[in-house]
Design an enzyme around this catalytic site. Structure first.
Site, PDB file in Angstrom:
ATOM      1  N   HIS A 128      -9.330   3.536  -1.091  1.00 53.18           N
ATOM      2  CA  HIS A 128      -7.934   3.087  -0.985  1.00 53.18           C
ATOM      3  C   HIS A 128      -7.568   2.173  -2.159  1.00 53.18           C
ATOM      4  CE1 HIS A 128      -4.184   1.796   0.567  1.00 53.18           C
ATOM      5  NE2 HIS A 128      -4.569   0.862   1.400  1.00 53.18           N
ATOM      6  N   LYS A 130     -10.181   5.841   4.638  1.00 52.48           N
ATOM      7  CA  LYS A 130     -11.429   5.281   5.157  1.00 52.48           C
ATOM      8  C   LYS A 130     -12.641   5.700   4.324  1.00 52.48           C
ATOM      9  CE  LYS A 130     -14.725   3.625   7.181  1.00 52.48           C
ATOM     10  NZ  LYS A 130     -15.328   3.633   5.876  1.00 52.48           N
ATOM     11  N   CYS A 174       0.824  -1.216   0.000  1.00 48.26           N
ATOM     12  CA  CYS A 174       0.000   0.000   0.000  1.00 48.26           C
ATOM     13  C   CYS A 174       0.856   1.265   0.000  1.00 48.26           C
ATOM     14  CB  CYS A 174      -0.941   0.004   1.197  1.00 48.26           C
ATOM     15  SG  CYS A 174      -1.935  -1.489   1.273  1.00 48.26           S
ATOM     16  N   CYS A 197     -13.099  -0.052   8.434  1.00 50.93           N
ATOM     17  CA  CYS A 197     -12.259  -0.495   7.306  1.00 50.93           C
ATOM     18  C   CYS A 197     -12.300   0.504   6.164  1.00 50.93           C
ATOM     19  CB  CYS A 197     -12.791  -1.818   6.751  1.00 50.93           C
ATOM     20  SG  CYS A 197     -12.945  -3.128   7.977  1.00 50.93           S
ATOM     21  N   SER A 198     -11.159   0.686   5.500  1.00 56.88           N
ATOM     22  CA  SER A 198     -11.180   1.373   4.208  1.00 56.88           C
ATOM     23  C   SER A 198     -11.828   0.409   3.218  1.00 56.88           C
ATOM     24  CB  SER A 198      -9.769   1.746   3.765  1.00 56.88           C
ATOM     25  OG  SER A 198      -8.970   0.592   3.632  1.00 56.88           O
ATOM     26  N   ILE A 247     -12.754  -1.320  -0.728  1.00 60.19           N
ATOM     27  CA  ILE A 247     -12.103  -1.792  -1.952  1.00 60.19           C
ATOM     28  C   ILE A 247     -12.405  -0.719  -3.012  1.00 60.19           C
ATOM     29  CG2 ILE A 247     -12.105  -3.644  -3.688  1.00 60.19           C
ATOM     30  CD1 ILE A 247     -11.430  -4.872  -1.014  1.00 60.19           C
TER      31      ILE A 247
HETATM   32  N1  COA Z   1     -16.906   1.435   4.770  1.00 60.06           N
HETATM   33  C1  COA Z   1     -18.201   1.797   4.688  1.00 60.06           C
HETATM   34  N2  COA Z   1     -19.098   1.182   3.887  1.00 60.06           N
HETATM   35  C2  COA Z   1     -18.648   0.177   3.127  1.00 60.06           C
HETATM   36  C3  COA Z   1     -17.308  -0.256   3.151  1.00 60.06           C
HETATM   37  C4  COA Z   1     -16.434   0.421   4.017  1.00 60.06           C
HETATM   38  N3  COA Z   1     -15.141   0.052   4.091  1.00 60.06           N
HETATM   39  N4  COA Z   1     -17.172  -1.290   2.280  1.00 60.06           N
HETATM   40  C5  COA Z   1     -18.367  -1.473   1.711  1.00 60.06           C
HETATM   41  N5  COA Z   1     -19.255  -0.603   2.223  1.00 60.06           N
HETATM   42  C6  COA Z   1     -20.679  -0.509   1.935  1.00 60.06           C
HETATM   43  C7  COA Z   1     -20.979  -0.585   0.449  1.00 60.06           C
HETATM   44  O1  COA Z   1     -21.025   0.698  -0.119  1.00 60.06           O
HETATM   45  C8  COA Z   1     -22.322  -1.253   0.452  1.00 60.06           C
HETATM   46  O2  COA Z   1     -23.299  -0.290   0.793  1.00 60.06           O
HETATM   47  P1  COA Z   1     -24.767  -0.354   0.128  1.00 60.06           P
HETATM   48  O3  COA Z   1     -25.348  -1.671   0.561  1.00 60.06           O
HETATM   49  O4  COA Z   1     -25.463   0.841   0.724  1.00 60.06           O
HETATM   50  O5  COA Z   1     -24.541  -0.285  -1.350  1.00 60.06           O
HETATM   51  C9  COA Z   1     -22.241  -2.228   1.609  1.00 60.06           C
HETATM   52  O6  COA Z   1     -21.274  -1.669   2.501  1.00 60.06           O
HETATM   53  C10 COA Z   1     -21.828  -3.630   1.216  1.00 60.06           C
HETATM   54  O7  COA Z   1     -20.700  -3.517   0.336  1.00 60.06           O
HETATM   55  P2  COA Z   1     -19.852  -4.764  -0.077  1.00 60.06           P
HETATM   56  O8  COA Z   1     -18.908  -4.335  -1.162  1.00 60.06           O
HETATM   57  O9  COA Z   1     -20.744  -5.939  -0.354  1.00 60.06           O
HETATM   58  O10 COA Z   1     -19.018  -5.060   1.237  1.00 60.06           O
HETATM   59  P3  COA Z   1     -18.074  -6.274   1.494  1.00 60.06           P
HETATM   60  O11 COA Z   1     -18.567  -7.015   2.683  1.00 60.06           O
HETATM   61  O12 COA Z   1     -17.851  -7.060   0.240  1.00 60.06           O
HETATM   62  O13 COA Z   1     -16.691  -5.555   1.854  1.00 60.06           O
HETATM   63  C11 COA Z   1     -15.095  -4.968   3.537  1.00 60.06           C
HETATM   64  C12 COA Z   1     -16.540  -4.804   3.046  1.00 60.06           C
HETATM   65  C13 COA Z   1     -14.919  -4.078   4.745  1.00 60.06           C
HETATM   66  C14 COA Z   1     -14.832  -6.424   3.929  1.00 60.06           C
HETATM   67  C15 COA Z   1     -14.111  -4.539   2.395  1.00 60.06           C
HETATM   68  O14 COA Z   1     -14.336  -3.205   2.044  1.00 60.06           O
HETATM   69  C16 COA Z   1     -12.665  -4.718   2.790  1.00 60.06           C
HETATM   70  O15 COA Z   1     -12.126  -5.830   2.717  1.00 60.06           O
HETATM   71  N6  COA Z   1     -11.969  -3.635   3.196  1.00 60.06           N
HETATM   72  C17 COA Z   1     -10.548  -3.696   3.591  1.00 60.06           C
HETATM   73  C18 COA Z   1      -9.675  -3.500   2.393  1.00 60.06           C
HETATM   74  C19 COA Z   1      -8.237  -3.705   2.753  1.00 60.06           C
HETATM   75  O16 COA Z   1      -7.876  -4.611   3.494  1.00 60.06           O
HETATM   76  N7  COA Z   1      -7.358  -2.875   2.206  1.00 60.06           N
HETATM   77  C20 COA Z   1      -5.947  -2.951   2.454  1.00 60.06           C
HETATM   78  C21 COA Z   1      -5.637  -2.295   3.729  1.00 60.06           C
HETATM   79  S1  COA Z   1      -3.993  -2.575   4.292  1.00 60.06           S
END
Ligand code: COA
Length: 389
Positions: free
Chosen positions: A335, A331, A86, A209-210, A212
């Site tokens: 990201h 966030k 990252c 979480c940030s 995708i």
């Molecule tokens: N913060 C706020 N809302 C989020 C979000 C987040 N991080 N990620 C997704 N959403 C929302 C979406 O907009 C969606 O909203 P809606 O239903 O109103 O359209 C809902 O949550 C579901 O989205 P979805 O894409 O199905 O979520 P998911 O369960 O597949 O993924 C996480 C959510 C948190 C698991 C994913 O964003 C993630 O893995 N984040 C971490 C990424 C990471 O590790 N980066 C590297 C860092 S070192």
């Protein structure tokens, strides 16, 4: 000695989010905004430093630097890809800084991009896990939400940090991003919503979480002499630091602080001849809410264990004494990993020149950016100042 010869003369990003654009289209858009649209002809660019992390796994594309340069209308230039998980964008930026500071080039492009929504969340999680130690960590199931959940638990045990403390970082991020048209999430959230118990990896919940994201960012660096040709509003790079640490968390002495962040920021302050107290604001790597709290301590803004209290008291808010992530951070802005370090520099640049619109902070002459990779095994910190300050 502070760096003297490197200026940022333009910086831009695409919108971050789930975009109907390919990796190369996003990259080209960011490059166009940072060059022709900002008054820097592409013909002036002498070399390019490109940050991408895992395009092989996300869009089945390696060797990205020449490909992306070609599509952006810069065929033929020396183009090198930088990968540090990252922190890929900031390592590309540091290479560009060294190229200008040494006098090797006088105008270079630094750009980063990542296309992540091309795969499912599970696939993205598995791809991102390549930034941890495969032999000892990722192959036995440790993912990035898991890594930062471990750091959060350690911080909670050592300093009494709470889930609500972390949720406040998210509320601040979403508030700042609500007025940032390039952010993935442009809606404020309440503390109650941030506390919704949808656990991703306890104690981290969805709003810790940030997301995708897809996106790209670009900037142009020039020598001090050359900068005057383009703008009266350039920003000087006065200090830079980079450090590495053990990949494997089990080899760390400490889980409530990231050693590479501490070392990189100390080196950057030393080079700039300044301390944390001289910084007007910070842009830090808040891939998870706990990461912002720890980063604010690691870069010396607050004593260890005092970062959460500073958020609670509004010190890090847009109108606080020491704003952190004034445009919304990873966030809420998103990201797209390879783009993030370049985007962070772009935020510092805009704040310093006073072009941050509703997200403009009051005192903005000197700013610091902190971009780290993976489990914190790589960290780059840069310090920027108004050229006429
Ligand atoms: N913060 C706020 N809302 C989020 C979000 C987040 N991080 N990620 C997704 N959403 C929302 C979406 O907009 C969606 O909203 P809606 O239903 O109103 O359209 C809902 O949550 C579901 O989205 P979805 O894409 O199905 O979520 P998911 O369960 O597949 O993924 C996480 C959510 C948190 C698991 C994913 O964003 C993630 O893995 N984040 C971490 C990424 C990471 O590790 N980066 C590297 C860092 S070192």
């Amino acid at each position: 000695m502070p760096l003297k010869n490197t200026q940022i003369v333009s910086a831009a990003q695409t919108k971050f989010g789930s975009l109907d654009m390919s990796l190369r289209e996003m990259f080209a858009e960011a490059v166009d905004k940072a060059t022709v649209e900002a008054g820097v002809p592409k013909s002036e660019i002498q070399a390019a430093f490109v940050g991408t992390f895992i395009p092989e796994m996300l869009v089945h594309q390696g060797h990205t630097a020449p490909l992306l340069l070609d599509y952006a209308g810069l065929r033929g230039l020396p183009a090198t890809r930088h990968e540090a998980a990252c922190a890929s964008g900031a390592t590309a930026l540091r290479a560009g800084i060294m190229a200008i500071e040494s006098g090797f080039y006088d105008t270079v492009l630094v750009a980063g991009a990542e296309k992540m929504t091309s795969v499912t969340t599970n696939e993205a999680t598995e791809a991102l896990a390549a930034a941890a130690d495969d032999q000892f960590e990722s192959s036995v199931g440790l993912t990035f939400p898991g890594v930062f959940a471990i750091a959060a638990v350690a911080h909670m045990q050592k300093y009494g940090t709470t889930e609500e403390d972390m949720a406040r970082v998210s509320v601040k991020a979403h508030k700042n991003a609500s007025t940032n048209p390039l952010a993935q999430f442009q809606k404020e959230i309440t503390l109650e919503k941030a506390m919704t118990p949808r656990y991703v990896a306890w104690p981290l919940k969805l709003f810790d979480c940030s997301p995708i994201s897809d996106g790209a960012a670009a900037l142009v660096l020039t020598s001090t002499e050359k900068a005057k040709q383009y703008t009266d509003d350039s920003v000087s790079v006065i200090g830079t630091g980079q450090a590495s640490a053990s990949m494997n968390l089990a080899d760390r002495r400490e889980l409530t602080s990231f050693e590479a962040s501490v070392v990189a920021s100390k080196n950057a302050y030393k080079m700039a001849g300044l301390s944390a107290d001289d910084m007007d604001f910070a842009v830090v790597h808040d891939c998870f809410t706990i990461a912002e709290i720890i980063a604010s301590e690691d870069i010396g803004f607050f004593e260890p264990g005092k970062g959460a209290e500073a958020v609670k008291e509004g010190v890090t808010a847009l109108d606080g004494d020491r704003p952190i992530n004034p445009m919304g951070g990873l966030k809420a802005v998103g990201h797209p990993v390879g783009a993030t370090g370049v985007k962070q520099a772009s935020v510092v640049y805009k704040e310093i020149i006073g072009a941050a619109g509703p997200n403009q902070i009051a005192k903005h002459d000197t700013g610091i950016m902190h971009n780290f990779g993976g489990t914190g095994a790589s960290c780059v910190v840069n310090i920027f100042r108004r050229s006429d300050a």
